[in-house]
Each structure stands twice: as C-alpha cells, then as structure tokens.
Enzyme design. Structure first.
Site, PDB file in Angstrom:
ATOM      1  N   LYS A  22     112.553  69.340  84.820  1.00 54.90           N
ATOM      2  CA  LYS A  22     111.481  69.122  85.812  1.00 54.90           C
ATOM      3  C   LYS A  22     110.702  70.412  86.036  1.00 54.90           C
ATOM      4  O   LYS A  22     109.471  70.429  85.994  1.00 54.90           O
ATOM      5  CB  LYS A  22     112.084  68.655  87.136  1.00 54.90           C
ATOM      6  CG  LYS A  22     111.107  68.727  88.313  1.00 54.90           C
ATOM      7  CD  LYS A  22     111.725  68.239  89.605  1.00 54.90           C
ATOM      8  CE  LYS A  22     112.426  69.282  90.429  1.00 54.90           C
ATOM      9  NZ  LYS A  22     111.544  70.229  91.142  1.00 54.90           N
ATOM     10  N   CYS A 124     108.515  74.024 104.870  1.00 48.64           N
ATOM     11  CA  CYS A 124     109.389  73.640 103.778  1.00 48.64           C
ATOM     12  C   CYS A 124     110.810  73.712 104.273  1.00 48.64           C
ATOM     13  O   CYS A 124     111.143  74.571 105.079  1.00 48.64           O
ATOM     14  CB  CYS A 124     109.194  74.586 102.606  1.00 48.64           C
ATOM     15  SG  CYS A 124     110.413  74.330 101.341  1.00 48.64           S
ATOM     16  N   ASP A 314     119.339  76.833  92.717  1.00 47.73           N
ATOM     17  CA  ASP A 314     119.265  75.370  92.642  1.00 47.73           C
ATOM     18  C   ASP A 314     120.612  74.717  92.319  1.00 47.73           C
ATOM     19  O   ASP A 314     120.694  73.489  92.261  1.00 47.73           O
ATOM     20  CB  ASP A 314     118.224  74.938  91.596  1.00 47.73           C
ATOM     21  CG  ASP A 314     116.799  75.117  92.119  1.00 47.73           C
ATOM     22  OD1 ASP A 314     116.626  75.413  93.307  1.00 47.73           O
ATOM     23  OD2 ASP A 314     115.855  74.960  91.315  1.00 47.73           O
TER      24      ASP A 314
HETATM   25  C1  UD1 Z   1     111.063  77.705  91.739  1.00 49.02           C
HETATM   26  C2  UD1 Z   1     111.715  76.378  91.473  1.00 49.02           C
HETATM   27  C3  UD1 Z   1     112.800  76.115  92.502  1.00 49.02           C
HETATM   28  C4  UD1 Z   1     113.787  77.271  92.534  1.00 49.02           C
HETATM   29  C5  UD1 Z   1     113.072  78.602  92.691  1.00 49.02           C
HETATM   30  C6  UD1 Z   1     113.993  79.797  92.550  1.00 49.02           C
HETATM   31  C7  UD1 Z   1     109.967  75.064  90.479  1.00 49.02           C
HETATM   32  C8  UD1 Z   1     109.003  73.943  90.610  1.00 49.02           C
HETATM   33  N1  UD1 Z   1     110.706  75.333  91.531  1.00 49.02           N
HETATM   34  O1  UD1 Z   1     110.478  77.622  93.044  1.00 49.02           O
HETATM   35  O2  UD1 Z   1     113.461  74.901  92.164  1.00 49.02           O
HETATM   36  O3  UD1 Z   1     114.675  77.106  93.617  1.00 49.02           O
HETATM   37  O4  UD1 Z   1     112.044  78.735  91.701  1.00 49.02           O
HETATM   38  O5  UD1 Z   1     114.665  79.766  91.342  1.00 49.02           O
HETATM   39  O6  UD1 Z   1     110.087  75.669  89.431  1.00 49.02           O
HETATM   40  N2  UD1 Z   1     108.334  84.163  97.526  1.00 49.02           N
HETATM   41  C9  UD1 Z   1     107.544  84.980  98.296  1.00 49.02           C
HETATM   42  N3  UD1 Z   1     106.188  84.963  98.088  1.00 49.02           N
HETATM   43  C10 UD1 Z   1     105.595  84.176  97.140  1.00 49.02           C
HETATM   44  C11 UD1 Z   1     106.428  83.342  96.342  1.00 49.02           C
HETATM   45  C12 UD1 Z   1     107.781  83.365  96.560  1.00 49.02           C
HETATM   46  O7  UD1 Z   1     108.048  85.708  99.150  1.00 49.02           O
HETATM   47  O8  UD1 Z   1     104.384  84.222  97.004  1.00 49.02           O
HETATM   48  C13 UD1 Z   1     109.805  84.155  97.738  1.00 49.02           C
HETATM   49  C14 UD1 Z   1     110.357  82.800  98.120  1.00 49.02           C
HETATM   50  O9  UD1 Z   1     110.243  82.570  99.517  1.00 49.02           O
HETATM   51  C15 UD1 Z   1     111.791  82.943  97.676  1.00 49.02           C
HETATM   52  C16 UD1 Z   1     111.684  83.795  96.406  1.00 49.02           C
HETATM   53  O10 UD1 Z   1     110.420  84.451  96.497  1.00 49.02           O
HETATM   54  O11 UD1 Z   1     112.556  83.624  98.639  1.00 49.02           O
HETATM   55  C17 UD1 Z   1     111.743  83.031  95.110  1.00 49.02           C
HETATM   56  O12 UD1 Z   1     110.802  81.995  95.141  1.00 49.02           O
HETATM   57  P1  UD1 Z   1     110.098  81.459  93.814  1.00 49.02           P
HETATM   58  O13 UD1 Z   1     110.836  81.991  92.634  1.00 49.02           O
HETATM   59  O14 UD1 Z   1     108.653  81.680  93.908  1.00 49.02           O
HETATM   60  O15 UD1 Z   1     110.391  79.899  93.927  1.00 49.02           O
HETATM   61  P2  UD1 Z   1     109.419  78.713  93.509  1.00 49.02           P
HETATM   62  O16 UD1 Z   1     108.589  79.091  92.346  1.00 49.02           O
HETATM   63  O17 UD1 Z   1     108.767  78.156  94.718  1.00 49.02           O
END
Ligand code: UD1
Length: 427
Positions: A22, A124, A314
C-alpha cells in the site's frame, strides 16, 4: 459499520498470499501527475486507501484504467494512469482528511503546474504529524507557500529549481514529495538524511523507469536530476512488508506454520531478527517466506521503532499484541510517532498487562487473553487487536473495521483460509 468476529484458539496453518505494498503504491500513483504519458502499475492492492487516491487523482484530471492483475494474481490490480491534462490543482479537504498520504500530490502538482492548493490533513489519530518538512523542502526549491483557509497554497511561477536539502528529521512522505518535485525541477536536487524505506526505493526505481536519473538509491543521500518531460513507463509494486510482518506475527501468536506467498525476508530483516529472538522461525522459500513456531513458548523481546532499516512503527502494535503472551517482559519503545499506543487500553480489556511510561510500554506476558469487544482508532492498532483475538479464549469483536480495510486486503478471508475462526459481520 462492519465488525470482525473471531473465536480464538485456532492455529494458523497453510498459505497466505501477500499483496502489493500500500505505502509503495500510493506515491507511485501520484508520480502519474508528473507526466502526460501513461504510467502502468502492476501488483497494486485492493484497498480503501488506493480507492481514495484514485478519487483524488481522478479529480485532478487523471484518466484511470483498472484491470485484474498479471501472473494469476486474481486480487491484485493493474492500474493505468494518464494525466494528459491537469484539470484541477486543488486537493480538497474532503479527500485529504480521509488519507494523509494525499499531501503527496503537493510536490508533483507544483512541479508540473507551478501552482498547487492542498488541504492540510488536520487531526490524526497518531500524534501531531505536521507537514513542515514538505514545506521547508519545497521552499528550498524556490516555492512560495502560504496557508489560507486550511489549505497550503504553493506557487513557483518560474518553476522549481534543484536544491540541496537536508532533512532535520527522517520523513518518508516528505522524501517522496521532494523526489517527485525534483523530477521536474530545473537542475539537480540533493536530498540528505532522506528516508531509506523500501517504498522510497520503489519510487526511485519507478522515476528512473520514467526517465529521471536518480543516484544513491537505497542510501540516505538521493541525487535527482530534473528533466523537462517524463516518459511512459510500466512498474510492478513490491510486496507489502508490513502485511508480511503482520501475518508473521499472527502465525507466531497461534504457534502455527504458514508460508507467506510472495513475502520477502530482505524487506523485513530487523523484524525477522526480533521475531527470531522471540522464538519464531522464518525462512525464505522459493515461493515466499515460511513462518512457524511449533514448539516452545514465545520469549519477551525488547523493540524500538526507528526509520528503516530499523523496526517499523507500522508493526509496533502487532508486536505488542504478540508480546502480551510471551514468557517474561518486553519493553516496546516508539520513537517515530508520539501517542501511538492507542491499542494499549484495548489490549488491556482482553487481559494484557501493559504499563506505559512516556514513549515506552512495558509488556508483561500473561498466560491467557480473553475475548472482548474492542475497537481501535488506526489501521495498525486494529489489526493488533485481531492478532490478540486469534489467541484469546472465547469471542473477540473488532469494531470499526473500516480502519483495517484501509490497509489489509481481505484480512478475514486470508486468515480463515489458514484455519482461523473469523468472519465479517456486515452493517
Ligand atoms: C509513512 C507511512 C506510515 C508510516 C510512516 C513512518 C505512507 C503512506 N505512510 O507515513 O504508514 O507509519 O511513514 O514509517 O507511506 N514529520 C514531521 N514533519 C513533516 C513530516 C513528518 O515532523 O513534515 C514527523 C512525523 O510527525 C513523524 C515522523 O516525522 O513523527 C515520521 O513521519 P513520516 O515518515 O513523514 O510518515 P508518513 O510519510 O506520514
């Protein structure tokens, strides 16, 4: 709302086919926005999140074709996506609020159309999850971004420019967003401290197939050479490593023996090591991954979630469910997301002994779990309750199954096919 009912105590034995990933499929689908040429994706899973992404792409003007998958994978889909013209550069709140990954269209739309209006994802269930890294990276590439009426309004009237950007924190989504923006930017973009998840590698390989030179694939420094136009390509999505790990834990929970067809050990190395320490056997076979625990109790094992190649967040909830039945204690530490322990009170309703202290949960194994009515507020938490239900005495009902349907294709069919007493209750 559908529910899932499980009568616990049955061993899982047999085969389970692992679906396409996914989290790899979603960004690959967004990559179609980068070009007016056709992008064909094989092995896309049939999931609610994929439908949501198709809805989003459709309203941006992408023409969508879907056919049953190749290689006899009756349940996989082959998608053809063609964004001949972008009819709207707005990603509306109604779709983005359903699925955070919708934010990924920001970089691609901005790179191609020089403007994009994307709703902020809003609340979220697992922590604050901001989008500041996406914004900072795109600004480094020359974009102007404001927030207006709950929307990110991004502009780059002269197009995006290649830049060097160092992520202050590893982010899967922000890495993907910037990779796609960089594909159509002028010049070279270097992303330092980039995420290294297999889903990032999948996107990088697909971009290469679309004619974008990408170096450093699989490392924390990605160098992307922007191009004027991307070309038609066909790409096959990797198997879902989170689904693989989830079923491995379900099998371990019931002391069963199952071959996960299409499962790949090299995508879950850290998880496999952790499970081995807990007393589970995993071996690569010609057709996939065999998982069994036919003798001996589960052993309490400590886990800390980290960006890839560390233990994935995850799979944290599922691992916790498994550890509730282990001999001894395990310390489970969540470093990627804050507030990702919502499954704990629900597991406790089934008799689990878990104490949370800041970002760690101490799980003391108990001799038995008892079935209960449970519900969870996110995808992986829901499936952890189903895993607990497989080993619990009596009946467990998992409510709010729509969370499960976002990320697990035909969960109840796959488990029932291996001997679980599980059914979906409609309504
Ligand atoms: C993706 C996955 C999700 C998984 C996560 C971490 C998809 C669709 N989803 O989510 O299933 O749990 O990676 O492996 O692929 N953060 C910030 N600022 C930002 C972006 C992120 O602070 O602009 C933080 C988030 O709050 C979190 C961390 O960075 O604490 C990691 O998040 P991120 O890797 O971005 O997760 P997603 O891409 O949303």
């Amino acid at each position: 709302m559908d529910r899932i009912r499980i009568n616990g105590g049955r061993q899982l034995n047999g085969e389970i086919r692992i679906s396409g990933s996914k989290n790899a499929s979603l960004p690959l689908m967004v990559a179609a926005l980068l070009t007016d040429q056709k992008l064909t994706l094989h092995n896309v899973p049939r999931l609610a999140d994929i439908t949501t992404m198709l809805q989003l792409l459709g309203q941006h003007g992408v023409e969508i074709g879907a056919a049953p998958g190749e290689n006899g994978h009756a349940h996989a889909t082959t998608l053809t996506l063609q964004a001949g013209k972008i009819s709207s550069t707005t990603a509306p709140y109604d779709i983005v609020r359903k699925m955070r990954a919708s934010v990924l269209v920001l970089g691609a739309l901005l790179a191609r159309e020089r403007v994009a209006r994307v709703s902020l994802p809003g609340g979220c269930a697992i922590g604050a999850r901001p989008v500041d890294l996406h914004i900072a990276g795109l600004k480094a590439m020359g974009a102007k971004i404001d927030i207006d009426g709950g929307y990110l309004v991004a502009k780059a009237p002269k197009g995006l420019k290649g830049a060097r950007f160092t992520f202050p924190k590893v982010s899967v989504g922000a890495t993907e967003d910037l990779m796609m923006a960089a594909a159509l930017a002028k010049g070279t973009t270097v992303l330092d401290n980039a995420a290294r998840e297999p889903e990032i590698t999948d996107l990088a390989r697909c971009l290469v197939a679309m004619g974008v030179p990408v170096e450093g694939i699989g490392t924390e420094t990605l160098t992307i050479q922007g191009v004027d136009k991307l070309k038609e390509a066909t790409y096959s999505v990797i198997p879902d490593r989170i689904e693989t790990g989830t079923y491995a834990m379900a099998v371990a929970m019931t002391a069963g023996d199952v071959e996960l067809l299409g499962g790949r050990l090299e995508l879950i190395e850290t998880v496999a090591q952790t499970l081995r320490s807990a007393g589970v056997t995993l071996e690569q076979t010609e057709r996939g991954l065999r998982v069994h625990r036919t003798n001996g109790a589960l052993q309490g094992t400590d886990v800390m979630t980290e960006p890839y190649p560390g233990f994935p967040t995850d799979l944290q909830a599922q691992m916790m469910a498994l550890m509730t039945r282990a001999e001894g204690a395990s310390m489970i530490t969540e470093t990627v997301f804050e507030s990702r322990f919502m499954h704990v009170p629900e597991l406790a309703r089934m008799g689990a002994n878990v104490t949370i202290h800041h970002e760690s949960a101490l799980v003391r194994g108990v001799p038995r779990l008892r079935g209960a009515q449970v519900m969870a507020t996110d995808l992986r938490a829901s499936v952890s309750l189903a895993i607990a239900g497989l080993a619990a005495e009596g009946e467990t009902t998992v409510n709010r199954v729509y969370h499960l349907d976002r990320g697990y294709e035909r969960l109840e069919e796959k488990l029932a096919g291996c001997g679980a007493d599980i059914e979906r209750l409609k309504g």
